[in-house]
Design a protein around this motif. Structure first.
Motif, PDB file in Angstrom:
ATOM      1  N   VAL A   1       0.839  -1.195   0.000  1.00  0.00           N
ATOM      2  CA  VAL A   1       0.000   0.000   0.000  1.00  0.00           C
ATOM      3  C   VAL A   1       0.878   1.251   0.000  1.00  0.00           C
ATOM      4  O   VAL A   1       0.653   2.185  -0.772  1.00  0.00           O
ATOM      5  CB  VAL A   1      -0.925  -0.002   1.228  1.00  0.00           C
ATOM      6  CG1 VAL A   1      -1.657   1.311   1.354  1.00  0.00           C
ATOM      7  CG2 VAL A   1      -1.918  -1.143   1.139  1.00  0.00           C
TER       8      VAL A   1
ATOM      9  N   ASN B   1       0.956   4.066  -2.881  1.00  0.00           N
ATOM     10  CA  ASN B   1       0.570   5.415  -2.470  1.00  0.00           C
ATOM     11  C   ASN B   1       1.701   6.418  -2.683  1.00  0.00           C
ATOM     12  O   ASN B   1       1.454   7.584  -2.955  1.00  0.00           O
ATOM     13  CB  ASN B   1       0.119   5.424  -1.016  1.00  0.00           C
ATOM     14  CG  ASN B   1      -1.326   4.995  -0.884  1.00  0.00           C
ATOM     15  OD1 ASN B   1      -2.057   4.962  -1.883  1.00  0.00           O
ATOM     16  ND2 ASN B   1      -1.732   4.654   0.311  1.00  0.00           N
TER      17      ASN B   1
ATOM     18  N   ASP C   1       7.723  -2.724 -16.382  1.00  0.00           N
ATOM     19  CA  ASP C   1       7.149  -2.575 -17.723  1.00  0.00           C
ATOM     20  C   ASP C   1       6.749  -1.130 -17.966  1.00  0.00           C
ATOM     21  O   ASP C   1       7.033  -0.560 -19.017  1.00  0.00           O
ATOM     22  CB  ASP C   1       5.881  -3.447 -17.857  1.00  0.00           C
ATOM     23  CG  ASP C   1       6.235  -4.848 -18.293  1.00  0.00           C
ATOM     24  OD1 ASP C   1       7.440  -5.075 -18.555  1.00  0.00           O
ATOM     25  OD2 ASP C   1       5.326  -5.699 -18.360  1.00  0.00           O
ATOM     26  N   VAL C   2       6.057  -0.566 -16.979  1.00  0.00           N
ATOM     27  CA  VAL C   2       5.578   0.802 -17.137  1.00  0.00           C
ATOM     28  C   VAL C   2       6.728   1.788 -16.924  1.00  0.00           C
ATOM     29  O   VAL C   2       6.931   2.712 -17.717  1.00  0.00           O
ATOM     30  CB  VAL C   2       4.434   1.088 -16.143  1.00  0.00           C
ATOM     31  CG1 VAL C   2       3.959   2.518 -16.296  1.00  0.00           C
ATOM     32  CG2 VAL C   2       3.279   0.128 -16.376  1.00  0.00           C
TER      33      VAL C   2
ATOM     34  N   ASN D   1       1.057   7.851 -12.360  1.00  0.00           N
ATOM     35  CA  ASN D   1      -0.351   7.443 -12.293  1.00  0.00           C
ATOM     36  C   ASN D   1      -0.530   6.003 -12.736  1.00  0.00           C
ATOM     37  O   ASN D   1      -1.251   5.223 -12.123  1.00  0.00           O
ATOM     38  CB  ASN D   1      -1.200   8.352 -13.181  1.00  0.00           C
ATOM     39  CG  ASN D   1      -1.485   9.681 -12.505  1.00  0.00           C
ATOM     40  OD1 ASN D   1      -1.352   9.796 -11.284  1.00  0.00           O
ATOM     41  ND2 ASN D   1      -1.848  10.672 -13.292  1.00  0.00           N
ATOM     42  N   MET D   2       0.161   5.664 -13.832  1.00  0.00           N
ATOM     43  CA  MET D   2       0.004   4.304 -14.347  1.00  0.00           C
ATOM     44  C   MET D   2       0.527   3.274 -13.357  1.00  0.00           C
ATOM     45  O   MET D   2      -0.045   2.209 -13.191  1.00  0.00           O
ATOM     46  CB  MET D   2       0.749   4.169 -15.668  1.00  0.00           C
ATOM     47  CG  MET D   2      -0.001   4.784 -16.822  1.00  0.00           C
ATOM     48  SD  MET D   2       0.950   4.538 -18.315  1.00  0.00           S
ATOM     49  CE  MET D   2       1.696   6.115 -18.497  1.00  0.00           C
TER      50      MET D   2
ATOM     51  N   SER E   1       0.674   3.611 -10.092  1.00  0.00           N
ATOM     52  CA  SER E   1      -0.227   3.434  -8.942  1.00  0.00           C
ATOM     53  C   SER E   1      -1.488   2.689  -9.359  1.00  0.00           C
ATOM     54  O   SER E   1      -2.114   2.029  -8.540  1.00  0.00           O
ATOM     55  CB  SER E   1      -0.555   4.777  -8.294  1.00  0.00           C
ATOM     56  OG  SER E   1      -1.109   5.661  -9.227  1.00  0.00           O
ATOM     57  N   ASP E   2      -1.831   2.760 -10.635  1.00  0.00           N
ATOM     58  CA  ASP E   2      -2.991   2.002 -11.118  1.00  0.00           C
ATOM     59  C   ASP E   2      -2.775   0.493 -11.047  1.00  0.00           C
ATOM     60  O   ASP E   2      -3.734  -0.267 -10.961  1.00  0.00           O
ATOM     61  CB  ASP E   2      -3.302   2.373 -12.572  1.00  0.00           C
ATOM     62  CG  ASP E   2      -4.250   3.554 -12.652  1.00  0.00           C
ATOM     63  OD1 ASP E   2      -4.779   3.924 -11.595  1.00  0.00           O
ATOM     64  OD2 ASP E   2      -4.451   4.077 -13.753  1.00  0.00           O
ATOM     65  N   ILE E   3      -1.512   0.090 -11.122  1.00  0.00           N
ATOM     66  CA  ILE E   3      -1.230  -1.353 -11.131  1.00  0.00           C
ATOM     67  C   ILE E   3      -1.813  -2.013  -9.888  1.00  0.00           C
ATOM     68  O   ILE E   3      -2.242  -3.152  -9.914  1.00  0.00           O
ATOM     69  CB  ILE E   3       0.302  -1.590 -11.204  1.00  0.00           C
ATOM     70  CG1 ILE E   3       0.816  -1.102 -12.549  1.00  0.00           C
ATOM     71  CG2 ILE E   3       0.632  -3.061 -11.005  1.00  0.00           C
ATOM     72  CD1 ILE E   3       2.319  -1.172 -12.673  1.00  0.00           C
ATOM     73  N   GLN E   4      -1.858  -1.232  -8.788  1.00  0.00           N
ATOM     74  CA  GLN E   4      -2.344  -1.809  -7.528  1.00  0.00           C
ATOM     75  C   GLN E   4      -3.740  -2.415  -7.663  1.00  0.00           C
ATOM     76  O   GLN E   4      -4.025  -3.465  -7.105  1.00  0.00           O
ATOM     77  CB  GLN E   4      -2.368  -0.716  -6.447  1.00  0.00           C
ATOM     78  CG  GLN E   4      -2.794  -1.258  -5.103  1.00  0.00           C
ATOM     79  CD  GLN E   4      -2.900  -0.161  -4.056  1.00  0.00           C
ATOM     80  OE1 GLN E   4      -2.975   1.026  -4.377  1.00  0.00           O
ATOM     81  NE2 GLN E   4      -2.895  -0.564  -2.806  1.00  0.00           N
ATOM     82  N   ASN E   5      -4.605  -1.722  -8.396  1.00  0.00           N
ATOM     83  CA  ASN E   5      -5.989  -2.190  -8.459  1.00  0.00           C
ATOM     84  C   ASN E   5      -6.311  -2.934  -9.745  1.00  0.00           C
ATOM     85  O   ASN E   5      -7.450  -3.288  -9.999  1.00  0.00           O
ATOM     86  CB  ASN E   5      -6.938  -1.004  -8.317  1.00  0.00           C
ATOM     87  CG  ASN E   5      -6.725  -0.298  -7.007  1.00  0.00           C
ATOM     88  OD1 ASN E   5      -6.575  -0.941  -5.981  1.00  0.00           O
ATOM     89  ND2 ASN E   5      -6.663   1.025  -7.053  1.00  0.00           N
ATOM     90  N   GLU E   6      -5.271  -3.110 -10.548  1.00  0.00           N
ATOM     91  CA  GLU E   6      -5.483  -3.747 -11.817  1.00  0.00           C
ATOM     92  C   GLU E   6      -5.776  -5.228 -11.610  1.00  0.00           C
ATOM     93  O   GLU E   6      -5.028  -5.928 -10.926  1.00  0.00           O
ATOM     94  CB  GLU E   6      -4.170  -3.620 -12.587  1.00  0.00           C
ATOM     95  CG  GLU E   6      -4.293  -3.685 -14.045  1.00  0.00           C
ATOM     96  CD  GLU E   6      -2.900  -3.619 -14.635  1.00  0.00           C
ATOM     97  OE1 GLU E   6      -2.676  -4.338 -15.602  1.00  0.00           O
ATOM     98  OE2 GLU E   6      -2.055  -2.877 -14.107  1.00  0.00           O
ATOM     99  N   LYS E   7      -6.851  -5.687 -12.178  1.00  0.00           N
ATOM    100  CA  LYS E   7      -7.162  -7.113 -12.032  1.00  0.00           C
ATOM    101  C   LYS E   7      -6.477  -7.880 -13.143  1.00  0.00           C
ATOM    102  O   LYS E   7      -7.012  -8.044 -14.232  1.00  0.00           O
ATOM    103  CB  LYS E   7      -8.671  -7.323 -12.101  1.00  0.00           C
ATOM    104  CG  LYS E   7      -9.401  -6.776 -10.896  1.00  0.00           C
ATOM    105  CD  LYS E   7     -10.775  -7.395 -10.788  1.00  0.00           C
ATOM    106  CE  LYS E   7     -11.600  -6.778  -9.683  1.00  0.00           C
ATOM    107  NZ  LYS E   7     -11.070  -7.027  -8.352  1.00  0.00           N
ATOM    108  N   LYS E   8      -5.268  -8.322 -12.857  1.00  0.00           N
ATOM    109  CA  LYS E   8      -4.532  -8.963 -13.942  1.00  0.00           C
ATOM    110  C   LYS E   8      -4.065 -10.370 -13.611  1.00  0.00           C
ATOM    111  O   LYS E   8      -3.529 -11.063 -14.434  1.00  0.00           O
ATOM    112  CB  LYS E   8      -3.338  -8.098 -14.344  1.00  0.00           C
ATOM    113  CG  LYS E   8      -2.392  -7.830 -13.203  1.00  0.00           C
ATOM    114  CD  LYS E   8      -1.237  -6.994 -13.663  1.00  0.00           C
ATOM    115  CE  LYS E   8      -0.289  -7.821 -14.491  1.00  0.00           C
ATOM    116  NZ  LYS E   8       0.958  -7.100 -14.763  1.00  0.00           N
TER     117      LYS E   8
ATOM    118  N   ASP F   1      -3.289  -6.711  -4.594  1.00  0.00           N
ATOM    119  CA  ASP F   1      -3.765  -6.698  -3.216  1.00  0.00           C
ATOM    120  C   ASP F   1      -4.548  -7.957  -2.896  1.00  0.00           C
ATOM    121  O   ASP F   1      -4.308  -8.635  -1.909  1.00  0.00           O
ATOM    122  CB  ASP F   1      -4.703  -5.503  -3.008  1.00  0.00           C
ATOM    123  CG  ASP F   1      -3.933  -4.278  -2.600  1.00  0.00           C
ATOM    124  OD1 ASP F   1      -2.722  -4.422  -2.361  1.00  0.00           O
ATOM    125  OD2 ASP F   1      -4.550  -3.204  -2.540  1.00  0.00           O
TER     126      ASP F   1
END
Lengths: 459, 349
Positions: A100, A104, A302-303, A360-361, A363-370, A379
């Motif tokens: 987290v 963050n 990657d990002v 931004n990208m 931090s998006d990885i955290q919630n990415e359902k991959k 998470d």
């Protein structure tokens, strides 16, 4: 004489009241052969026929089997409880918290990508995350190491048990071949078999010659007659599917025979429990942590490597690349970023210090359902591991408790049958004492009568 | 049933042990005030707590993001309000000088000097810094976006800050839009894609990082829709280069060219409304941010309540259990003491 024998037995019973595995013994008396003939066959008293233990072999076997299951569950539950501590975030912050923090810190960076302090915060949180993964990997590794050490100790105990059983075999054989009852030796042997069963899964049969033959791991004979075969825990070189240094259980049929690895064939007793947790649970969680660590590193990289840092460089990794095989222990922030936080890429365009799109990208990885076919986020994946861990420990504890109940029940049954009860022994003692008193009185009366006869002449 | 002494003893010990174990558990719960002290106490609850913790931490972070976004939007808005005042002053001057009645070349030259000053102040406003970065420079925030000639060195990018899970808010207006009146949609190249042709990225997951990536062209991300819509109208047809407008006015005044001054009135009007529309947009962002902040506050409290429901111990239950176990333990101790002591021996002789 009879009373004395009986009293000896009673005192033996009382003395062994607390001896584990002791079965109370009983003296059996029967009448002596009478003399005389016809209608005046006169009894000649009683003599001790035998001293036998009160024991039910079927009950003992059942108890031994359940104890073996109990040993397995104990070994499993104890190791799992240690494993659980690795994932206990109730007490201390762990990977969930640092994950987290990591994501963050990128959100924070996105609010002003120019800020050096915020870049430092990103570096620190990335470093913390990597170190937490290293720590967990190390802890899992230690748990395997401990399991190995415990296996070695257990194997030692097993060897000493089997040797004693073998020597009891020969004692019992000697005593019983002459028709005697090897009560105490049998008690001890039964007890040792139970103890052995708690450590390793065994099958045993008693032969005509009163010796037991014990097998483990399918067909490895541990005890036959008065011979015991040795087991050894030996560190293995890392082979397919095994970590280097893990112990294998080797079976030596006799000292000069080629040892045989029987690790996979041990499914019971505390040794079986240890092996199961080591080779199944710990391994699985290690794999999961490695997978998670490598997924985080690689998807962040990657990002990140597509972005531009403050030196207008692109292609810089945030983490050193790691593989799914051993990611958790090797996770590390790249030397470039550790050296200068300006090398953290926040933007997607060169020469754009205010560009925060890469931040931004990331931090998006955290919630990415991959993960798991696109159904799970990082998470959720980790929280899933924690839940899984908890469920397994809970189940193991529950099974252990139930099994403990079964064993207690059987132990009570056995105790009810074979255990020593002071009241009974005292009652027996009083009974025999009374008998002795009465016998003594008879002797005195006989003596008095004889006296009378001898003194007849004087009157 | 035959009861051996060992059974008695084992049973007493088992009972006492169980009571003591329970007591310890309850004591631990009382000390931590938590029902869940390790994952196996309630595996699903433990995972749920972790989710809660993540959410709460996220809310805190979004709050910080909103506050920082709000500050920079507010400073932008203040700067633009200053710009608007400058333009109004320029317009007053232009109206004054638009007819020949009281004005000659002399007064126009003096006015021209004042317009020049306004122009310089406008450049200053456009180069306004907040913290260490320039507000109206797009992404090139470390260099002044405008020089004295009104040339723009920034870019047309917008800075987006995550203010809620997967939802972003623009925190800047590029100088090219508000001062130069450039229509964003026209002269921005299509969304920048990853250098590897975006294939790898797109293959991985259809709608998170990649979407925002593909949408990195400043105006398309979903939650910015409302703002984007209003913008289309805002920078519509009458977009004006404010610096050129002021420059033209100054030149016209200096040249004593009445028609240029008169013409500039209309462009100045457009310029003022261009600035005001931008201010309006910033204002609506501020109120959106405020709403967002309130929502987060509420969500944070809700989440804490949820977490507490799962994690915290029910004191009533706990105290109840504790005293019950205590009583049980005392009973087992008392009976065990009595039972273990008595044997037949006590009664003979």
């Amino acid at each position: 004489m009879n009373s004395q024998n009986a009293l000896h037995t009673i005192s033996h019973n009382i003395a062994n009241k607390n001896t584990e595995g002791y079965s109370r013994q009983q003296t059996e008396t029967f009448t002596n052969f009478p003399y005389g003939a016809g209608k005046t066959r006169i009894g000649t008293g009683a003599r001790t026929a035998s001293v036998q233990r009160v024991n039910n072999a079927y009950m003992e076997r059942q108890l031994a089997e359940e104890k073996s299951n109990l040993g397995f569950m104990k070994g499993q539950a104890n190791s799992l409880m240690r494993l659980e501590q690795v994932y206990n975030e109730e007490a201390v912050e762990g990977i969930n918290a640092s994950m987290v923090k990591f994501f963050n810190s990128f959100r924070e960076l996105s609010t002003s990508p120019e800020s050096v302090p915020k870049r430092i915060a990103v570096k620190e949180s990335a470093d913390l995350l990597a170190r937490d993964f290293n720590k967990v990997a190390q802890q899992l590794h230690d748990i395997r190491g401990d399991a190995n050490q415990q296996m070695a100790i257990t194997v030692k105990d097993i060897n000493s048990n089997t040797q004693e059983i073998a020597s009891l075999n020969s004692q019992i054989q000697k005593i019983e071949v002459g028709g005697g009852y090897a009560n105490d030796e049998r008690d001890r042997r039964d007890q040792l078999i139970k103890e052995l069963g708690e450590k390793i899964d065994i099958k045993w049969t008693e032969g005509e010659d009163s010796t037991v033959t014990i097998q483990t791991g399918g067909n490895a004979i541990l005890v036959a007659g008065n011979d015991a075969s040795r087991l050894a825990a030996v560190p293995m070189p890392g082979t397919e599917g095994k970590a280097e240094g893990d112990f294998d259980i080797m079976y030596y049929h006799h000292e000069y025979a080629e040892p045989l690895a029987i690790t996979e064939r041990i499914n019971g007793g505390s040794l079986g429990g240890l092996i199961k947790v080591r080779d199944h649970d710990v391994r699985e969680f290690q794999d999961k942590m490695n997978f998670l660590a490598s997924e985080i590193s690689n998807s962040v990289n990657d990002v990140h490597s597509q972005g531009y840092n403050t030196f207008n460089q692109t292609g810089v990794n945030l983490f050193d690349p790691i593989s799914e095989k051993d990611g958790a222990e090797n996770m590390k922030v790249s030397a470039e970023v550790m050296g200068d936080v300006g090398r953290i890429a926040a933007g997607l365009d060169p020469n754009a210090p205010g560009d925060n799109r890469v931040a931004n990208m990331i931090s998006d990885i955290q919630n990415e359902k991959k993960f798991v076919d696109g159904t799970t986020s990082l998470d959720e994946y980790y929280n899933g591991i924690v839940a899984e861990m908890g469920l397994r420990t809970e189940k193991a504890n529950h099974m252990l408790e139930t099994q403990q109940g079964v064993v207690t029940q059987l132990e009570n049954l056995r105790e009810s049958y074979s255990g020593v009860n002071i009241d009974q022994e005292v009652a027996n003692m009083v009974e025999w004492q009374k008998q002795f008193d009465a016998s003594a009185r008879i002797i005195r009366t006989a003596d008095e009568m004889l006296d009378t006869v001898i003194n007849l002449r004087r009157y | 049933m035959r009861v051996s002494d060992k059974m008695n003893y084992n049973q007493s010990m088992a009972a006492i042990n169980k009571n003591r174990t329970d007591l310890m558990t309850y004591q631990n719960q009382a000390a931590t005030q938590k029902r869940i002290n390790k994952p196996s106490d309630d595996p699903l609850g433990a995972a749920r707590i972790l989710t809660s913790k993540t959410e709460i931490q996220g809310f805190e972070q979004y709050k910080r993001n909103i506050l920082s976004a709000k500050e920079s939007v507010e400073v932008s808005e203040q700067s633009l309000s200053q710009a608007s005042e400058l333009l109004i002053r320029a317009k007053e001057l232009a109206i004054d000088q638009a007819d020949d009645a009281a004005n000659g070349p002399e007064s126009r030259r003096i006015t021209a000097a004042e317009v020049k000053q306004i122009y310089e102040q406008m450049v200053n406003v456009a180069n306004r810094r907040y913290g260490d970065h320039y507000l109206f420079a797009g992404h090139k925030t470390l260099n002044a976006p405008f020089d004295m000639t009104g040339t723009y060195f920034g870019d047309d990018s917008e800075v987006q800050v995550e203010i809620e899970k997967n939802s972003y808010m623009n925190t800047n207006i590029p100088g090219s839009t508000v001062f130069l009146g450039r229509k964003i949609a026209d002269d921005i190249p299509p969304a920048k894609v990853f250098k590897d042709g975006n294939t790898k990225v797109e293959a991985r997951a259809p709608d998170s990082v990649e979407t925002s990536l593909a949408a990195q062209g400043p105006s398309q991300i979903q939650n910015r829709q409302t703002i984007a819509n209003s913008r289309q109208g805002a920078w519509g047809d009458h977009s004006v280069n404010i610096f050129e407008t002021l420059k033209d006015l100054e030149v016209g005044l200096r040249a004593n060219d009445k028609s240029v001054v008169q013409n500039s009135l209309e462009t100045l009007d457009s310029a003022i409304s261009q600035i005001n529309r931008a201010r309006g947009e910033l204002g609506s962002r501020i109120s959106a941010l405020n709403t967002g902040l309130e929502t987060l506050q509420k969500l944070g409290i809700d989440e804490r309540v949820k977490q507490s429901e799962i994690e915290d111990v029910d004191m009533y239950d706990l105290v109840n259990n504790l005293s019950k176990t205590q009583t049980q333990l005392e009973a087992s101790l008392a009976t065990s003491g009595k039972m273990m002591k008595t044997t037949l021996l006590d009664f003979i002789k």
